[in-house]
Design a protein around this motif. Structure first.
Motif, PDB file in Angstrom:
ATOM      1  N   PHE A 171       0.843 -10.901 -12.019  1.00  0.00           N
ATOM      2  CA  PHE A 171       2.186 -11.292 -11.272  1.00  0.00           C
ATOM      3  C   PHE A 171       3.093 -10.114 -11.085  1.00  0.00           C
ATOM      4  O   PHE A 171       3.561  -9.985 -10.013  1.00  0.00           O
ATOM      5  CB  PHE A 171       2.844 -12.363 -12.292  1.00  0.00           C
ATOM      6  CG  PHE A 171       2.294 -13.498 -12.516  1.00  0.00           C
ATOM      7  CD1 PHE A 171       1.287 -13.864 -11.521  1.00  0.00           C
ATOM      8  CD2 PHE A 171       2.451 -14.400 -13.421  1.00  0.00           C
ATOM      9  CE1 PHE A 171       0.575 -15.215 -11.446  1.00  0.00           C
ATOM     10  CE2 PHE A 171       1.917 -15.689 -13.545  1.00  0.00           C
ATOM     11  CZ  PHE A 171       0.979 -16.182 -12.677  1.00  0.00           C
ATOM     12  N   ASP A 172       3.082  -9.121 -12.076  1.00  0.00           N
ATOM     13  CA  ASP A 172       3.774  -7.950 -11.860  1.00  0.00           C
ATOM     14  C   ASP A 172       3.418  -7.037 -10.681  1.00  0.00           C
ATOM     15  O   ASP A 172       4.328  -6.274 -10.084  1.00  0.00           O
ATOM     16  CB  ASP A 172       3.644  -6.905 -13.174  1.00  0.00           C
ATOM     17  CG  ASP A 172       4.489  -7.479 -14.332  1.00  0.00           C
ATOM     18  OD1 ASP A 172       5.386  -8.554 -14.107  1.00  0.00           O
ATOM     19  OD2 ASP A 172       4.416  -6.764 -15.237  1.00  0.00           O
ATOM     20  N   SER A 178      12.002  -3.334  -4.189  1.00  0.00           N
ATOM     21  CA  SER A 178      12.480  -4.157  -3.184  1.00  0.00           C
ATOM     22  C   SER A 178      12.794  -5.401  -3.535  1.00  0.00           C
ATOM     23  O   SER A 178      13.521  -6.174  -2.925  1.00  0.00           O
ATOM     24  CB  SER A 178      11.955  -3.986  -1.861  1.00  0.00           C
ATOM     25  OG  SER A 178      11.687  -2.691  -1.351  1.00  0.00           O
ATOM     26  N   GLY A 179      11.926  -5.698  -4.416  1.00  0.00           N
ATOM     27  CA  GLY A 179      12.043  -7.264  -5.345  1.00  0.00           C
ATOM     28  C   GLY A 179      10.652  -7.903  -5.315  1.00  0.00           C
ATOM     29  O   GLY A 179       9.649  -7.169  -5.065  1.00  0.00           O
ATOM     30  N   PHE A 180      10.469  -9.107  -5.407  1.00  0.00           N
ATOM     31  CA  PHE A 180       9.156  -9.828  -5.509  1.00  0.00           C
ATOM     32  C   PHE A 180       8.798 -10.243  -4.005  1.00  0.00           C
ATOM     33  O   PHE A 180       9.537 -10.668  -2.777  1.00  0.00           O
ATOM     34  CB  PHE A 180       9.562 -11.233  -6.050  1.00  0.00           C
ATOM     35  CG  PHE A 180       8.421 -12.224  -5.975  1.00  0.00           C
ATOM     36  CD1 PHE A 180       7.377 -11.886  -6.689  1.00  0.00           C
ATOM     37  CD2 PHE A 180       8.537 -13.464  -5.309  1.00  0.00           C
ATOM     38  CE1 PHE A 180       6.190 -12.661  -6.581  1.00  0.00           C
ATOM     39  CE2 PHE A 180       7.484 -14.368  -5.617  1.00  0.00           C
ATOM     40  CZ  PHE A 180       6.047 -13.956  -6.026  1.00  0.00           C
ATOM     41  N   GLU A 181       7.546  -9.694  -3.664  1.00  0.00           N
ATOM     42  CA  GLU A 181       6.926  -9.833  -2.476  1.00  0.00           C
ATOM     43  C   GLU A 181       5.760 -10.566  -2.461  1.00  0.00           C
ATOM     44  O   GLU A 181       4.593 -10.229  -2.538  1.00  0.00           O
ATOM     45  CB  GLU A 181       6.685  -8.354  -1.685  1.00  0.00           C
ATOM     46  CG  GLU A 181       7.954  -7.538  -1.622  1.00  0.00           C
ATOM     47  CD  GLU A 181       7.517  -6.135  -1.273  1.00  0.00           C
ATOM     48  OE1 GLU A 181       6.561  -5.721  -1.027  1.00  0.00           O
ATOM     49  OE2 GLU A 181       8.480  -5.359  -1.198  1.00  0.00           O
ATOM     50  N   GLN A 271      11.631  -8.156 -16.773  1.00  0.00           N
ATOM     51  CA  GLN A 271      12.541  -7.786 -15.587  1.00  0.00           C
ATOM     52  C   GLN A 271      11.916  -8.718 -14.397  1.00  0.00           C
ATOM     53  O   GLN A 271      12.554  -9.175 -13.444  1.00  0.00           O
ATOM     54  CB  GLN A 271      12.631  -6.185 -15.369  1.00  0.00           C
ATOM     55  CG  GLN A 271      13.382  -5.781 -16.103  1.00  0.00           C
ATOM     56  CD  GLN A 271      12.508  -5.073 -17.351  1.00  0.00           C
ATOM     57  OE1 GLN A 271      11.244  -5.401 -17.577  1.00  0.00           O
ATOM     58  NE2 GLN A 271      13.020  -3.997 -17.902  1.00  0.00           N
ATOM     59  N   ASN A 272      10.549  -8.458 -14.353  1.00  0.00           N
ATOM     60  CA  ASN A 272       9.919  -9.382 -13.184  1.00  0.00           C
ATOM     61  C   ASN A 272       9.842 -10.647 -13.378  1.00  0.00           C
ATOM     62  O   ASN A 272       9.735 -11.204 -12.291  1.00  0.00           O
ATOM     63  CB  ASN A 272       8.371  -8.533 -13.164  1.00  0.00           C
ATOM     64  CG  ASN A 272       8.325  -7.141 -12.735  1.00  0.00           C
ATOM     65  OD1 ASN A 272       9.024  -6.638 -11.860  1.00  0.00           O
ATOM     66  ND2 ASN A 272       7.225  -6.436 -12.945  1.00  0.00           N
ATOM     67  N   ARG A 278      14.377 -16.018 -10.332  1.00  0.00           N
ATOM     68  CA  ARG A 278      15.471 -16.210  -9.402  1.00  0.00           C
ATOM     69  C   ARG A 278      14.609 -16.417  -7.930  1.00  0.00           C
ATOM     70  O   ARG A 278      15.562 -17.333  -7.129  1.00  0.00           O
ATOM     71  CB  ARG A 278      16.198 -14.988  -9.398  1.00  0.00           C
ATOM     72  CG  ARG A 278      16.957 -14.583 -10.643  1.00  0.00           C
ATOM     73  CD  ARG A 278      18.174 -13.572 -10.399  1.00  0.00           C
ATOM     74  NE  ARG A 278      17.594 -12.359 -10.277  1.00  0.00           N
ATOM     75  CZ  ARG A 278      17.192 -11.500 -11.314  1.00  0.00           C
ATOM     76  NH1 ARG A 278      17.697 -11.923 -12.637  1.00  0.00           N
ATOM     77  NH2 ARG A 278      16.705 -10.315 -11.100  1.00  0.00           N
ATOM     78  N   TYR A 279      13.958 -15.867  -7.392  1.00  0.00           N
ATOM     79  CA  TYR A 279      13.429 -15.960  -6.130  1.00  0.00           C
ATOM     80  C   TYR A 279      13.014 -17.348  -5.984  1.00  0.00           C
ATOM     81  O   TYR A 279      13.261 -17.955  -4.905  1.00  0.00           O
ATOM     82  CB  TYR A 279      11.925 -15.152  -5.832  1.00  0.00           C
ATOM     83  CG  TYR A 279      11.309 -15.239  -4.666  1.00  0.00           C
ATOM     84  CD1 TYR A 279      11.881 -14.543  -3.340  1.00  0.00           C
ATOM     85  CD2 TYR A 279      10.331 -16.251  -4.501  1.00  0.00           C
ATOM     86  CE1 TYR A 279      11.162 -14.661  -2.144  1.00  0.00           C
ATOM     87  CE2 TYR A 279       9.824 -16.498  -3.270  1.00  0.00           C
ATOM     88  CZ  TYR A 279      10.293 -15.700  -2.066  1.00  0.00           C
ATOM     89  OH  TYR A 279       9.588 -15.973  -0.877  1.00  0.00           O
TER      90      TYR A 279
END
Length: 286
Positions: A171-172, A178-181, A271-272, A278-279
């Motif tokens: 998942f990481d 830049s964030g989750f992609e 953190q991830n 949140r995404y």
């Protein structure tokens, strides 16, 4: 495996393992041409296509009960009921020189039954880096499912062969500065597919969490894990618009909350988790 490697392997069998008789079945006749270049000091080489079984029995069990012998057969090992030398073979050693057997010995695995499995996974073993990292995780009595898990740990750079650790690292890989992609192509997942470990990976997911799909996806799994954890901890009914994301009842739903709890509290990983949760919180309007 060349003549030098075979010499080393045979010497270990005769000297370190203190074997007197070694059978070598070469069904593909891959090594027939190098027999003459082997350094067989103190050994007698006999070919099963040149010596009759009865004569061989007399020689090994009556005429010479102390000499060391290498019994080479340019054919596959016969079935037990067809093997006239089975009684001798059972108290002797069988030598293998194919690639799967080399891998088996290098990894320190004890079961010869793993050789077909290792042949199917041969592409994974072409890298000495992968081999080296896998060897650190191996125990001699590992089975196929143990090895698949440990190969997944190697591909996801997990320090321990823990499925939860494998998932966190996987998942990481979708998180950047830049964030989750979620739409990016994960190199880890590409390698899992490349080395034919995808079926094993999704089987582990199914066993742990009850997640099943004809076209399983990491993003779909993430949504279902997060929503299922919400359903487990919410002291009310889950909103109807989210209920179809909840994974099946049973022990697997508790596994979901245990996994996410570990993810939320693991140093270097939480953190991830926050970024991904949140995404999807925004995507699902929670």
């Amino acid at each position: 495996m060349d003549a030098k490697q075979i010499n080393i392997a045979l010497n270990e069998i005769y000297q370190q393992d203190n074997q007197r008789i070694v059978f070598w079945y070469d069904g593909e006749r891959e090594f027939e041409e190098i027999l003459g270049s082997l350094e067989l000091d103190g050994l007698t080489l006999l070919r099963l296509d040149e010596v009759g079984s009865l004569n061989l029995k007399i020689q090994l069990e009556l005429e010479d009960t102390k000499g060391k012998y290498l019994i080479y057969a340019p054919f596959a090992e016969p079935a037990p009921e067809d093997n006239w030398l089975l009684d001798i073979k059972l108290y002797s050693h069988t030598f293998f020189a194919d690639r799967a057997s080399i891998i088996l010995n290098e990894l320190g695995l004890s079961s010869q039954a793993l050789r077909p499995y290792l042949t199917r996974r041969k592409s994974f073993f072409r890298s000495q880096d992968r081999m080296g990292r896998l060897k650190k995780l191996i125990t001699p009595d590992d089975k196929e499912e143990d090895l698949d898990l440990k190969m997944l740990a190697v591909l996801t750079r997990s320090e321990h062969p823990s499925f939860f650790s494998i998932l966190m690292n996987l998942f990481d890989a979708y998180c950047t500065d830049s964030g989750f992609e979620p739409d990016t192509s994960s190199k880890m997942l590409q390698e899992i597919n490349k080395f034919d470990l995808a079926t094993s990976f999704w089987q582990l997911v199914r066993n742990r969490f009850g997640y099943e799909s004809d076209s399983p996806k990491i993003t779909d799994l993430l949504i279902r894990l997060l929503v299922t954890d919400l359903a487990n901890t919410l002291h009310a009914d889950i909103p109807s618009g989210l209920s179809h994301f909840v994974l099946p009842e049973g022990f697997s739903r508790q596994n979901v909350s245990v996994f996410l709890s570990q993810w939320r509290t693991t140093i270097g990983q939480f953190q991830n988790y926050n970024m991904i949760s949140r995404y999807y919180g925004k995507q699902l309007k929670i």
